[in-house]
Design a protein around this motif. Sequence first.
Motif, short mmCIF file in Angstrom:
data_model
loop_
_atom_site.label_atom_id
_atom_site.label_comp_id
_atom_site.label_asym_id
_atom_site.label_seq_id
_atom_site.Cartn_x
_atom_site.Cartn_y
_atom_site.Cartn_z
N PHE A 36 0.83 -1.20 0.00
CA PHE A 36 0.00 0.00 0.00
C PHE A 36 0.88 1.26 0.00
O PHE A 36 0.58 2.23 -0.71
N ALA A 37 1.95 1.26 0.79
CA ALA A 37 2.85 2.41 0.85
C ALA A 37 3.50 2.67 -0.51
O ALA A 37 3.61 3.82 -0.96
N LEU A 38 3.92 1.60 -1.18
CA LEU A 38 4.51 1.75 -2.51
C LEU A 38 3.48 2.26 -3.52
O LEU A 38 3.79 3.10 -4.37
N SER A 39 2.25 1.77 -3.41
CA SER A 39 1.20 2.22 -4.31
C SER A 39 0.90 3.70 -4.10
O SER A 39 0.80 4.48 -5.06
N GLN A 40 0.80 4.11 -2.84
CA GLN A 40 0.51 5.51 -2.55
C GLN A 40 1.63 6.42 -3.03
O GLN A 40 1.39 7.52 -3.54
N ALA A 41 2.88 5.97 -2.86
CA ALA A 41 4.02 6.77 -3.32
C ALA A 41 4.00 6.90 -4.83
O ALA A 41 4.28 7.98 -5.40
N THR A 42 3.66 5.81 -5.52
CA THR A 42 3.60 5.83 -6.98
C THR A 42 2.54 6.81 -7.46
O THR A 42 2.77 7.62 -8.37
N ILE A 43 1.37 6.74 -6.85
CA ILE A 43 0.27 7.63 -7.25
C ILE A 43 0.64 9.08 -7.00
O ILE A 43 0.45 9.95 -7.86
N LEU A 53 3.40 9.87 -14.99
CA LEU A 53 3.89 8.53 -14.74
C LEU A 53 5.23 8.26 -15.42
O LEU A 53 6.12 7.64 -14.84
N ASP A 54 5.39 8.72 -16.66
CA ASP A 54 6.62 8.45 -17.40
C ASP A 54 7.83 9.14 -16.78
O ASP A 54 8.97 8.69 -16.98
N ALA A 55 7.60 10.22 -16.04
CA ALA A 55 8.71 10.98 -15.45
C ALA A 55 9.13 10.44 -14.08
O ALA A 55 10.05 10.98 -13.47
N LYS A 75 -6.03 12.02 -15.93
CA LYS A 75 -4.95 11.81 -16.89
C LYS A 75 -4.16 10.54 -16.57
O LYS A 75 -3.82 9.77 -17.47
N LEU A 76 -3.90 10.33 -15.27
CA LEU A 76 -3.16 9.14 -14.86
C LEU A 76 -3.95 7.87 -15.19
O LEU A 76 -3.41 6.90 -15.73
N LEU A 77 -5.23 7.88 -14.88
CA LEU A 77 -6.07 6.70 -15.12
C LEU A 77 -6.30 6.44 -16.60
O LEU A 77 -6.71 5.34 -16.98
N ALA A 99 1.52 -0.84 -9.71
CA ALA A 99 1.61 -0.20 -8.40
C ALA A 99 0.53 0.87 -8.23
O ALA A 99 -0.01 1.05 -7.14
N VAL A 100 0.19 1.56 -9.31
CA VAL A 100 -0.84 2.60 -9.24
C VAL A 100 -2.17 2.01 -8.76
O VAL A 100 -2.85 2.59 -7.90
N VAL A 101 -2.53 0.86 -9.29
CA VAL A 101 -3.85 0.30 -8.97
C VAL A 101 -3.84 -0.63 -7.77
O VAL A 101 -4.89 -1.13 -7.37
N ALA A 102 -2.67 -0.86 -7.19
CA ALA A 102 -2.60 -1.77 -6.03
C ALA A 102 -3.43 -1.26 -4.86
O ALA A 102 -3.97 -2.06 -4.09
#
Length: 202
Positions: free
Chosen positions: A18-25, A33-35, A118-120, A62-65
Amino acid sequence: MTAEDGGLRERKKRETRFALSQATIRLALERGLDAVSVEDIAAAANVSDRTFRNYFASKAEAVVAAHVERGQRIGEVLRERPASEPLWDALVHAVVLQFEPMPGAAAQPPDHGTALQKLLAEPAVQHEVFRAHAAAQDELTAAIAERAGTGADDLYPQIVAAVVSAALGTAMANWTRDPGRSLVALLHEVFDGIRAGLPEPR
């Protein structure tokens, strides 16, 4: 290893995911996302690059986790609700609880909804969202079946889970277009309409 040790280990793994997903988002919304690199995400979550790759095959995954985790929690909360509670009351509680604002959480910036849309819209993210929706709906179907005393392959739990999934998706889509609204209030409005039998608007 005891059952308690196993449970603690699983909880820590879920917390890391969850922490990795939140950081990614968060980073993707700030930069695109590409940057954002895996190294950036790992540093933001205070873990190693290898840890990220142990959990996710891609940034899109990771975004959708967080959505996958939310689906698991909805099922878990539903199973914990009193057996005497009406199903829709229990369902609304289980769903809304996942979107209650955290104490002290900062307000979202005005452009949050646009950035999230835009991300989604990223093709890779859309593919993962489709998979996440399917996994979350399967989890909810199983929880509803247990509560209703039916099999998960029966129509009833499948229909209810599909309706909840559609309601949640509708509320989220409306909220991303107008993030100034309360998502919790919007969810209640959507579920109230379903419980009322979706009467025609006046």
